[in-house]
Design a protein around this motif. Structure first.
Motif, PDB file in Angstrom:
ATOM      1  N   LYS A  62      92.059  41.545  36.333  1.00 55.68           N
ATOM      2  CA  LYS A  62      93.443  41.971  36.470  1.00 55.68           C
ATOM      3  C   LYS A  62      94.215  40.897  37.206  1.00 55.68           C
ATOM      4  N   ILE A  63      95.415  40.563  36.696  1.00 50.98           N
ATOM      5  CA  ILE A  63      96.292  39.627  37.381  1.00 50.98           C
ATOM      6  C   ILE A  63      97.671  40.257  37.489  1.00 50.98           C
ATOM      7  N   VAL A  64      98.453  39.792  38.458  1.00 47.29           N
ATOM      8  CA  VAL A  64      99.800  40.303  38.674  1.00 47.29           C
ATOM      9  C   VAL A  64     100.789  39.273  38.130  1.00 47.29           C
ATOM     10  N   ILE A  65     101.614  39.710  37.152  1.00 47.10           N
ATOM     11  CA  ILE A  65     102.637  38.856  36.567  1.00 47.10           C
ATOM     12  C   ILE A  65     103.976  39.559  36.745  1.00 47.10           C
ATOM     13  N   ASN A  66     104.865  38.959  37.507  1.00 45.25           N
ATOM     14  CA  ASN A  66     106.196  39.521  37.771  1.00 45.25           C
ATOM     15  C   ASN A  66     106.110  40.951  38.285  1.00 45.25           C
ATOM     16  N   GLY A  67     105.139  41.229  39.145  1.00 45.09           N
ATOM     17  CA  GLY A  67     104.986  42.557  39.712  1.00 45.09           C
ATOM     18  C   GLY A  67     104.278  43.562  38.830  1.00 45.09           C
ATOM     19  N   VAL A  68     103.830  43.145  37.648  1.00 42.53           N
ATOM     20  CA  VAL A  68     103.133  44.022  36.711  1.00 42.53           C
ATOM     21  C   VAL A  68     101.664  43.636  36.686  1.00 42.53           C
ATOM     22  N   VAL A  69     100.778  44.624  36.865  1.00 36.16           N
ATOM     23  CA  VAL A  69      99.333  44.366  36.813  1.00 36.16           C
ATOM     24  C   VAL A  69      98.900  44.393  35.348  1.00 36.16           C
ATOM     25  N   VAL A  70      98.252  43.309  34.899  1.00 35.36           N
ATOM     26  CA  VAL A  70      97.841  43.168  33.510  1.00 35.36           C
ATOM     27  C   VAL A  70      96.353  42.854  33.460  1.00 35.36           C
ATOM     28  N   LYS A  71      95.610  43.555  32.586  1.00 36.26           N
ATOM     29  CA  LYS A  71      94.201  43.241  32.361  1.00 36.26           C
ATOM     30  C   LYS A  71      94.118  42.152  31.292  1.00 36.26           C
ATOM     31  N   VAL A  72      93.405  41.082  31.580  1.00 39.46           N
ATOM     32  CA  VAL A  72      93.269  39.976  30.645  1.00 39.46           C
ATOM     33  C   VAL A  72      91.807  39.558  30.537  1.00 39.46           C
ATOM     34  N   LYS A  73      91.467  38.991  29.383  1.00 44.31           N
ATOM     35  CA  LYS A  73      90.141  38.409  29.190  1.00 44.31           C
ATOM     36  C   LYS A  73      90.290  36.902  29.327  1.00 44.31           C
ATOM     37  N   VAL A  74      89.619  36.340  30.328  1.00 45.11           N
ATOM     38  CA  VAL A  74      89.719  34.910  30.585  1.00 45.11           C
ATOM     39  C   VAL A  74      88.327  34.303  30.687  1.00 45.11           C
ATOM     40  N   CYS A  75      88.235  33.009  30.371  1.00 45.48           N
ATOM     41  CA  CYS A  75      86.951  32.320  30.511  1.00 45.48           C
ATOM     42  C   CYS A  75      86.698  32.071  31.998  1.00 45.48           C
ATOM     43  N   THR A  76      85.471  31.832  32.355  1.00 47.15           N
ATOM     44  CA  THR A  76      85.088  31.741  33.757  1.00 47.15           C
ATOM     45  C   THR A  76      85.733  30.553  34.467  1.00 47.15           C
ATOM     46  N   LYS A  77      85.983  29.470  33.760  1.00 49.21           N
ATOM     47  CA  LYS A  77      86.630  28.316  34.381  1.00 49.21           C
ATOM     48  C   LYS A  77      88.054  28.676  34.801  1.00 49.21           C
ATOM     49  N   THR A  78      88.760  29.405  33.942  1.00 50.37           N
ATOM     50  CA  THR A  78      90.113  29.848  34.267  1.00 50.37           C
ATOM     51  C   THR A  78      90.075  30.887  35.379  1.00 50.37           C
ATOM     52  N   LEU A  79      89.097  31.766  35.338  1.00 52.20           N
ATOM     53  CA  LEU A  79      88.960  32.796  36.357  1.00 52.20           C
ATOM     54  C   LEU A  79      88.767  32.175  37.739  1.00 52.20           C
ATOM     55  N   LYS A  80      88.001  31.102  37.805  1.00 52.53           N
ATOM     56  CA  LYS A  80      87.782  30.397  39.063  1.00 52.53           C
ATOM     57  C   LYS A  80      89.102  29.845  39.602  1.00 52.53           C
ATOM     58  N   SER A  81      89.941  29.312  38.720  1.00 52.74           N
ATOM     59  CA  SER A  81      91.246  28.794  39.127  1.00 52.74           C
ATOM     60  C   SER A  81      92.159  29.918  39.599  1.00 52.74           C
ATOM     61  N   LEU A  82      92.126  31.056  38.903  1.00 50.38           N
ATOM     62  CA  LEU A  82      92.980  32.179  39.258  1.00 50.38           C
ATOM     63  C   LEU A  82      92.582  32.791  40.598  1.00 50.38           C
ATOM     64  N   LYS A  83      91.284  32.873  40.880  1.00 50.17           N
ATOM     65  CA  LYS A  83      90.813  33.463  42.133  1.00 50.17           C
ATOM     66  C   LYS A  83      91.224  32.612  43.333  1.00 50.17           C
ATOM     67  N   ALA A  84      91.258  31.287  43.142  1.00 50.47           N
ATOM     68  CA  ALA A  84      91.607  30.386  44.238  1.00 50.47           C
ATOM     69  C   ALA A  84      93.117  30.279  44.439  1.00 50.47           C
ATOM     70  N   ALA A  85      93.906  30.788  43.475  1.00 45.06           N
ATOM     71  CA  ALA A  85      95.358  30.624  43.510  1.00 45.06           C
ATOM     72  C   ALA A  85      96.044  31.860  44.082  1.00 45.06           C
ATOM     73  N   ASN A  86      97.216  31.624  44.696  1.00 47.41           N
ATOM     74  CA  ASN A  86      98.042  32.750  45.114  1.00 47.41           C
ATOM     75  C   ASN A  86      98.984  33.105  43.951  1.00 47.41           C
ATOM     76  N   GLU A  87      99.881  34.067  44.151  1.00 48.77           N
ATOM     77  CA  GLU A  87     100.702  34.565  43.049  1.00 48.77           C
ATOM     78  C   GLU A  87     101.626  33.486  42.470  1.00 48.77           C
ATOM     79  N   VAL A  88     102.154  32.605  43.313  1.00 48.94           N
ATOM     80  CA  VAL A  88     103.033  31.532  42.834  1.00 48.94           C
ATOM     81  C   VAL A  88     102.241  30.544  41.986  1.00 48.94           C
ATOM     82  N   GLU A  89     101.037  30.202  42.427  1.00 52.21           N
ATOM     83  CA  GLU A  89     100.201  29.263  41.671  1.00 52.21           C
ATOM     84  C   GLU A  89      99.737  29.859  40.359  1.00 52.21           C
ATOM     85  N   VAL A  90      99.521  31.182  40.314  1.00 48.09           N
ATOM     86  CA  VAL A  90      99.150  31.850  39.061  1.00 48.09           C
ATOM     87  C   VAL A  90     100.273  31.683  38.037  1.00 48.09           C
TER      88      VAL A  90
END
Length: 85
Positions: free
Chosen positions: A36-64
């Motif tokens: 699950k990621i937050v986009i413009n205040g909306v929680v969205v379930k997405v299927k992402v590859c593990t490399k992208t998931l690693k980037s998303l986990k390390a990022a804050n909302e602005v970096e996402v």
């Protein structure tokens, strides 16, 4: 079809070569995980590859948002719709 909703990474084709050098076709599938990621205040379930998931986990909302805008060409239509709101 298996495809990362952010980067567009999908199935790769190639050949499996045995010891006797017989060649048969095979495929490599991306390691997709649902998150699950937050986009413009909306929680969205997405299927992402593990490399992208690693980037998303390390990022804050602005970096996402920066990651999503950098991959705007490869985003799934569902994410493009949420991002445009």
């Amino acid at each position: 079809m298996q495809r990362c909703e952010i980067t567009g990474k999908g199935i790769t084709f190639g050949n499996q070569i045995s010891h006797s050098h017989r060649v048969t076709g095979r495929i490599w599938r991306p390691n997709l995980q649902t998150t699950k990621i937050v986009i413009n205040g909306v929680v969205v379930k997405v299927k992402v590859c593990t490399k992208t998931l690693k980037s998303l986990k390390a990022a804050n909302e602005v970096e996402v948002m920066q990651i999503l805008k950098a991959n705007a060409d490869n985003l799934s239509p569902r994410l493009q719709k949420v991002l445009s709101k």
